[in-house]
Scaffold this motif. Structure first.
Motif, PDB file in Angstrom:
ATOM      1  N   SER A  88       6.830  -5.080  13.331  1.00 10.04           N
ATOM      2  CA  SER A  88       6.232  -3.747  13.207  1.00 10.04           C
ATOM      3  C   SER A  88       7.314  -2.665  13.118  1.00 10.04           C
ATOM      4  N   GLY A 113      -4.121  -0.726   5.584  1.00  9.82           N
ATOM      5  CA  GLY A 113      -2.760  -0.272   5.293  1.00  9.82           C
ATOM      6  C   GLY A 113      -1.734  -0.688   6.334  1.00  9.82           C
ATOM      7  N   ILE A 129      -3.692   6.263  14.038  1.00  7.89           N
ATOM      8  CA  ILE A 129      -2.535   7.000  14.566  1.00  7.89           C
ATOM      9  C   ILE A 129      -2.800   7.449  16.009  1.00  7.89           C
ATOM     10  N   PHE A 144       5.378   7.406   5.214  1.00  8.29           N
ATOM     11  CA  PHE A 144       4.710   6.134   5.525  1.00  8.29           C
ATOM     12  C   PHE A 144       5.617   4.949   5.170  1.00  8.29           C
ATOM     13  N   ARG A 145       5.576   3.905   5.998  1.00 12.25           N
ATOM     14  CA  ARG A 145       6.333   2.682   5.724  1.00 12.25           C
ATOM     15  C   ARG A 145       5.393   1.490   5.620  1.00 12.25           C
ATOM     16  N   GLY A 146       5.499   0.770   4.525  1.00  8.27           N
ATOM     17  CA  GLY A 146       4.715  -0.451   4.337  1.00  8.27           C
ATOM     18  C   GLY A 146       5.541  -1.659   4.741  1.00  8.27           C
ATOM     19  N   TYR A 147       5.514  -2.692   3.896  1.00  7.68           N
ATOM     20  CA  TYR A 147       6.341  -3.872   4.162  1.00  7.68           C
ATOM     21  C   TYR A 147       7.785  -3.439   4.374  1.00  7.68           C
ATOM     22  N   GLY A 206       3.137  -2.447   7.274  1.00  7.20           N
ATOM     23  CA  GLY A 206       4.278  -2.195   8.145  1.00  7.20           C
ATOM     24  C   GLY A 206       3.958  -2.325   9.618  1.00  7.20           C
ATOM     25  N   MET A 207       2.707  -2.653   9.934  1.00  4.56           N
ATOM     26  CA  MET A 207       2.251  -2.708  11.337  1.00  4.56           C
ATOM     27  C   MET A 207       2.188  -4.120  11.877  1.00  4.56           C
ATOM     28  N   VAL A 262       0.838  -1.197   0.000  1.00  9.69           N
ATOM     29  CA  VAL A 262       0.000   0.000   0.000  1.00  9.69           C
ATOM     30  C   VAL A 262       0.878   1.254   0.000  1.00  9.69           C
ATOM     31  N   THR A 263       0.288   2.399  -0.297  1.00 15.42           N
ATOM     32  CA  THR A 263       1.059   3.643  -0.371  1.00 15.42           C
ATOM     33  C   THR A 263       0.436   4.781   0.445  1.00 15.42           C
ATOM     34  N   GLN A 264      -0.837   4.628   0.820  1.00 17.30           N
ATOM     35  CA  GLN A 264      -1.506   5.699   1.557  1.00 17.30           C
ATOM     36  C   GLN A 264      -1.210   5.578   3.056  1.00 17.30           C
ATOM     37  N   PRO A 265      -1.147   6.698   3.770  1.00 18.30           N
ATOM     38  CA  PRO A 265      -0.828   6.656   5.204  1.00 18.30           C
ATOM     39  C   PRO A 265      -1.946   5.999   6.023  1.00 18.30           C
ATOM     40  N   LEU A 266      -1.639   5.677   7.265  1.00 20.56           N
ATOM     41  CA  LEU A 266      -2.640   5.082   8.158  1.00 20.56           C
ATOM     42  C   LEU A 266      -3.740   6.098   8.490  1.00 20.56           C
ATOM     43  N   MET A 326       4.003   7.293  10.107  1.00 16.80           N
ATOM     44  CA  MET A 326       2.999   6.446   9.455  1.00 16.80           C
ATOM     45  C   MET A 326       1.738   7.226   9.071  1.00 16.80           C
TER      46      MET A 326
END
Lengths: 395, 395
Positions: free
Chosen positions: B280, A242, A53, B69-72, A245-246, A44-48, B63
């Motif tokens: 994470s 999204g 947050i 923002f960071r994904g994978y 990364g979480m 994905v590319t959009q922020p959380l 994020m």
């Protein structure tokens, strides 16, 4: 002498994304002024969402103070607040889960990979080709026999059970990665009936369910009668909210799922209790926020953004007269390579002539040869631009 | 028909902490005015370091914004910033690691549990008794034969290799859970020599290394010559920095560790790439902050707080003339139950007469019978109070 697990030798090297990245690097070096648009990797590319947050900031502050600090979670399968929120979400599909049937994990990939610990090595595995490589690799590592099921243009990349094929463990993914194709209720019922008849377990990957908008299309395998007795469902916050990364996902195992009189959920509980210590508290609070009214509205806005990209892409492919699946109800578009090109030929052509990066279908199995995957997770403006470039190329 | 993994039947039900919690609940109901002091479970109680909290807030804000923002994560084995910080930490032990030899995971429990995926089922496993139950359970699930090594009062709960015992996979934990005993350099060298001679792999659990203060005691197995060719080390931020609710650990596999000409680190990379998607991002930034000068100072203050508890406890046991291991270089104290009581007798006695909860040693294996584990992770004042109560009981 210590012997290594020899099954690792049966794995194919995963050159797909490495090769893509090498080719893109080389092109970039040769063309420093390039304007490459990446539609390859499913990230994905959009922020959380803001609600997510805020939940993380609150949770971080809890960890800073002795009175509200959280150590090990009460058990490895998730805090009750999150298990209950997920069970609540399933009510929207008409599926009535008990919170104890929901197991929170650190992502669908881990759970899909680790679930095979519960199964004997001597089971036969059935996977559709093309396929998400984890299904195959995790079973090769444990030494299981794998049968492939032909997904192709004739069946719209939605293969149905074949009466004379016997399997004990069946993988399905709908909406599908990589094809974007989505099973309807009747098709899923056929799979559930087949699994029950063969006393097989159906491993259902629903990671992309939140992209479904088509009326009547099931979001969960548990919408299908009988699935509670044969299926395990894997889902994730990665694409829903999204969270790539979480790291948070969930697995649903109903109490009714039993083999040889053993409740499968009890084995999973035991497996996770032994080899897992739960998901980060902060991530669990973040995931909970996805289900708040505000969080829900915000993540649906982001999904709508990606869905709009998918629509733009689908419209462009239609205008170009290119055959494809997906795009509706899915962030993936699976297109036939034009002019009889094979997957890698088309990859090179698209990179060199239009500066667009996609994923060669051949990387997902032999039936992927001659096809190409594009993802809708990019920037909206760049997606429009990419489609313009493809159309120009076609002229 | 799908067959379950029958090895799950060989697991003992893990009644230990369930039974403890039931007994404590019952006591609490019968004595509503009780002032129970819990010294049973190995969870931390102090909040996270301010530097860690700040890092999490910063990462959460990253994020929230498309540009940051960071994904994978780039790969499943951790961001370079964290792998490098960990490699830098090892320099303090005189161990020169390449960052690529450090694998970030979601905790030592997961890595210790999952590492067995790399090994053939036909290897023989050697574990000291008493032992952290994960070593045993993860091998029972995969169907390996397990040999036990007697840890007892005679060897100070630090057993050494026996020439006539053959094993392929050896588990060691130092500082030990549950006994708190710590191997010195010479003893670890004996284990490394034995592993090299037998071409065995030594799985070294260093989760409590940051509690070591004794001069010359190794923090890492890689301080021992030859370990790079036989050992895998597991460590964690759980006890070092109070990350039990945060989920982050690391596994170190040197390039030199090879069997049958195969680099073990490459198999682990492949295993994790297939069944894991990284830790994470926020947790990884939090872990990085542990190594900043400020973060380091703060986490060492918290460790000093627990170490002081351990000293108070050790002094009290000495005054009472009770035999024990641990307390120095470890957050655990492993005491002999007084007056010939068995582990559960003493548990009941301590709960009923002094309102103190500990862990019966019998829960960690047959050699634990007659012993009792106390942890130093509690509140300082309550720890003092608990020791006063124990002393009164002794009079």
């Amino acid at each position: 002498m210590m012997k290594l697990n020899g099954n690792f030798q049966n794995l194919q090297q995963s050159y797909l994304f490495v090769t893509i990245s090498q080719k893109v690097d080389e092109y970039g070096k040769a063309h420093p002024q390039n304007q490459i648009i990446k539609m390859g990797i499913g990230d994905v590319t959009q922020p959380l969402a803001p609600a997510v947050i805020e939940a993380m900031h609150r949770a971080a502050d809890e960890m800073s103070c002795k009175e509200t600090f959280r150590g090990y979670s009460p058990d490895s399968d998730g805090y009750p607040f999150l298990r209950e929120a997920i069970a609540g979400y399933y009510k929207g599909f008409g599926v009535d889960l008990d919170a104890s049937e929901v197991f929170v994990g650190d992502g669908a990939k881990s759970d899909v990979g680790n679930i095979v610990d519960l199964f004997d090595v001597d089971n036969t595995v059935l996977v559709p080709d093309p396929v998400y490589p984890v299904y195959v690799d995790t079973n090769l590592i444990s030494g299981r026999e794998i049968l492939y099921l032909d997904a192709n243009e004739d069946n719209g990349f939605l293969p149905l059970p074949e009466k004379d094929v016997h399997a004990d463990i069946i993988y399905l993914c709908s909406p599908n990665n990589p094809t974007g194709a989505v099973y309807d209720r009747e098709q899923l019922q056929a799979w559930v009936d087949y699994a029950l008849e063969n006393r097989a377990v159906l491993l259902f990957d629903a990671a992309y369910e939140s992209f479904i908008t088509g009326e009547g299309l099931p979001h969960s395998i548990f919408e299908i009668p009988g699935a509670e007795r044969c299926a395990i469902e894997f889902c994730s916050f990665s694409k829903t909210a999204g969270f790539t990364g979480m790291r948070c996902g969930y697995t649903v195992i109903r109490k009714e799922l039993q083999f040889e009189g053993v409740q499968v959920s009890k084995l999973w509980e035991r497996r996770q209790g032994c080899k897992f210590n739960g998901v980060s508290y902060i991530t669990q609070r973040a995931a909970e926020a996805v289900f708040s009214p505000q969080g829900r509205r915000q993540v649906m806005e982001t999904i709508a953004y990606y869905q709009n990209n998918a629509r733009v892409m689908a419209k462009a492919l239609e205008e170009m007269g290119i055959w494809f699946t997906g795009g509706a109800n899915s962030p993936y578009l699976w297109m036939k390579c034009p002019d009889g090109m094979d997957s890698w030929e088309y990859f090179d052509y698209l990179l060199n002539e239009a500066e667009i990066v996609g994923t060669p279908g051949a990387g997902f199995g032999k039936n992927g040869e001659g096809y190409f995957r594009l993802t809708a997770f990019g920037d909206a403006q760049k997606t429009v631009e990419a489609m313009e470039r493809m159309k120009k190329l076609k002229k």
